[in-house]
Design a protein around this motif. Structure first.
Motif, PDB file in Angstrom:
ATOM      1  N   HIS A 117      26.155  83.536  68.806  1.00  0.00           N
ATOM      2  CA  HIS A 117      26.773  83.232  70.105  1.00  0.00           C
ATOM      3  C   HIS A 117      26.417  84.344  71.094  1.00  0.00           C
ATOM      4  CE1 HIS A 117      29.814  79.942  69.226  1.00  0.00           C
ATOM      5  NE2 HIS A 117      29.294  80.201  68.038  1.00  0.00           N
ATOM      6  N   HIS A 175      32.216  80.932  61.763  1.00  0.00           N
ATOM      7  CA  HIS A 175      31.353  79.750  61.846  1.00  0.00           C
ATOM      8  C   HIS A 175      30.274  79.792  60.767  1.00  0.00           C
ATOM      9  CE1 HIS A 175      32.383  78.863  66.362  1.00  0.00           C
ATOM     10  NE2 HIS A 175      33.443  78.966  65.575  1.00  0.00           N
ATOM     11  N   ASP A 225      24.872  81.666  62.258  1.00  0.00           N
ATOM     12  CA  ASP A 225      25.293  81.261  63.599  1.00  0.00           C
ATOM     13  C   ASP A 225      25.043  82.416  64.565  1.00  0.00           C
ATOM     14  OD1 ASP A 225      26.259  79.522  65.504  1.00  0.00           O
ATOM     15  OD2 ASP A 225      28.362  80.022  65.159  1.00  0.00           O
TER      16      ASP A 225
END
Ligand code: MG
Length: 383
Positions: A238, A270, A236
């Motif tokens: 971000h 995540h 993941d």
């Protein structure tokens, strides 16, 4: 020819003292072993006959697995042949050939099943047998009264196979005498019908005493049931955003900015959740916790991690270990690693020694300068 396997699991386990068929052998309930073998052996449907009061327990175990043929449960009875009849009554109207099997024999083999099917097609009734290794005696009042010739004796196993119409004919002829029989072939013999023998297998023993469970746990790994460990990977990323808290592995880190996201944007958790769901082939976090669902706005990812962990448990799986790599040019994370490991270990209820958190940079070459990325690798085991 349409073939129905009737698997009898309606007994009371009286000699075992606990429900031996729901008991786990190396992480898999005992009754599932023979179902997995039957589904690979050319049958068209499987009907599992269980105690009426335990239907929901059996169905729960079945519901988290997929089978190559339909598997249905029906309530059984106290008497074996009535349970078999309930199973037969529930069979598909196209059924022509019946295989009746004791679920307490988890390690039936594909070749045993196929031999019985082939023999029934030629002879109408067939049962698997094995030679006796012990000498057998007739005994009365504490004394031996005779010794039968061992060469003509065989121990009988299951599945026993019959043409459905012949089975129902035999049952009608024999009537209530069938209640005393301890196997299905006895019904055929009493009705004056021929029963042919096929090769049984010593591994197809019947779970009877608690010691048998130990023997079963030694045989199970070679029987092809899917209780192998599962590996999963999650990734993941971000981007940085002003005015947000920075939370990694559940730890709030004092830093001028945080990560953008619908939840708390804990990129490491995540990745971990996606690895866990991936190993279990249960989709990804986007499916379970959609980022347009208001209930997840600002939610702690640790809360979601606990939900994922519970979901694995419901599917008979548990996290064995996790290795998380956080990729960040900034801030420095080394002083937070131990706290992060502890938070994750608590959330997934495993020892901290099984949780690894590492941090690295991309030497200014990758995407990590604009945000934070994370990889996670996990191993799941059957429970
Ligand atoms: Mg994310």
């Amino acid at each position: 020819m349409f073939i129905s396997a009737i698997i009898l699991a309606a007994g009371r386990s009286e000699r075992m003292g606990f429900d031996k068929l729901l008991a786990k052998i190396n992480g898999t309930p005992a009754f599932l072993y023979s179902i997995h073998t039957f589904e690979r052996s050319g049958v068209n449907e499987i009907i599992l006959v269980v105690p009426a009061e335990k239907i929901s327990e059996y169905e729960k175990e079945l519901s988290c697995r997929r089978f190559a043929v339909p598997v249905r449960t029906v309530a059984g009875a106290d008497i074996r042949h009535r349970s078999a009849l309930f199973g037969i009554n529930a069979s598909d109207s196209r059924c022509e050939l019946l295989l009746i099997h004791d679920a307490a024999r988890p390690f039936v083999t594909e070749s045993m099943i196929q031999s019985v099917i082939a023999s029934v097609k030629e002879n109408t009734a067939a049962i698997p047998v094995v030679k006796l290794s012990d000498t057998v005696k007739f005994c009365e009042n504490g004394y031996v009264s005779g010794t039968p010739d061992r060469d003509s004796l065989r121990a009988v196993q299951t599945p026993q196979g019959f043409l459905k119409k012949d089975y129902l004919d035999a049952l009608e002829k024999v009537g209530e005498r069938a209640e005393k029989f301890t196997d299905d072939a006895s019904l055929f013999e009493a009705a004056g019908k021929k029963v042919v023998i096929t090769d049984g297998d010593p591994r197809c023993f019947k779970l009877t005493s608690p010691q048998d469970m130990l023997l079963a746990s030694m045989i199970a790994p070679n029987m092809g049931v899917d209780d192998m460990p599962r590996i999963g990977h999650g990734y993941d990323v971000h981007r940085f955003a002003e005015g947000r808290k920075l939370i990694l592995c559940g730890k709030e880190i004092e830093y001028g900015e945080g990560l953008l996201g619908h939840s708390d944007a804990d990129v490491a958790v995540h990745a971990l959740m996606d690895a866990m769901l991936g190993a279990a082939a249960l989709g990804d976090i986007g499916r379970h916790f959609p980022d347009n669902d208001p209930q997840y706005k600002g939610i702690s990812s640790i809360t979601l991690l606990k939900k994922v962990n519970a979901l694995l448990r419901e599917n008979g799986l548990a996290l064995s270990n996790a290795d998380i790599t956080i990729i960040a040019e900034r801030p420095k994370l080394k002083d937070h690693i131990e706290d992060m490991r502890g938070i994750i270990a608590d959330a997934v209820e495993i020892d901290i020694s099984r949780v690894s958190v590492k941090a690295t940079t991309e030497e200014g070459l990758g995407i990590a300068g604009k945000g934070i990325a994370a990889h996670a690798v996990v191993l799941l085991e059957s429970v």
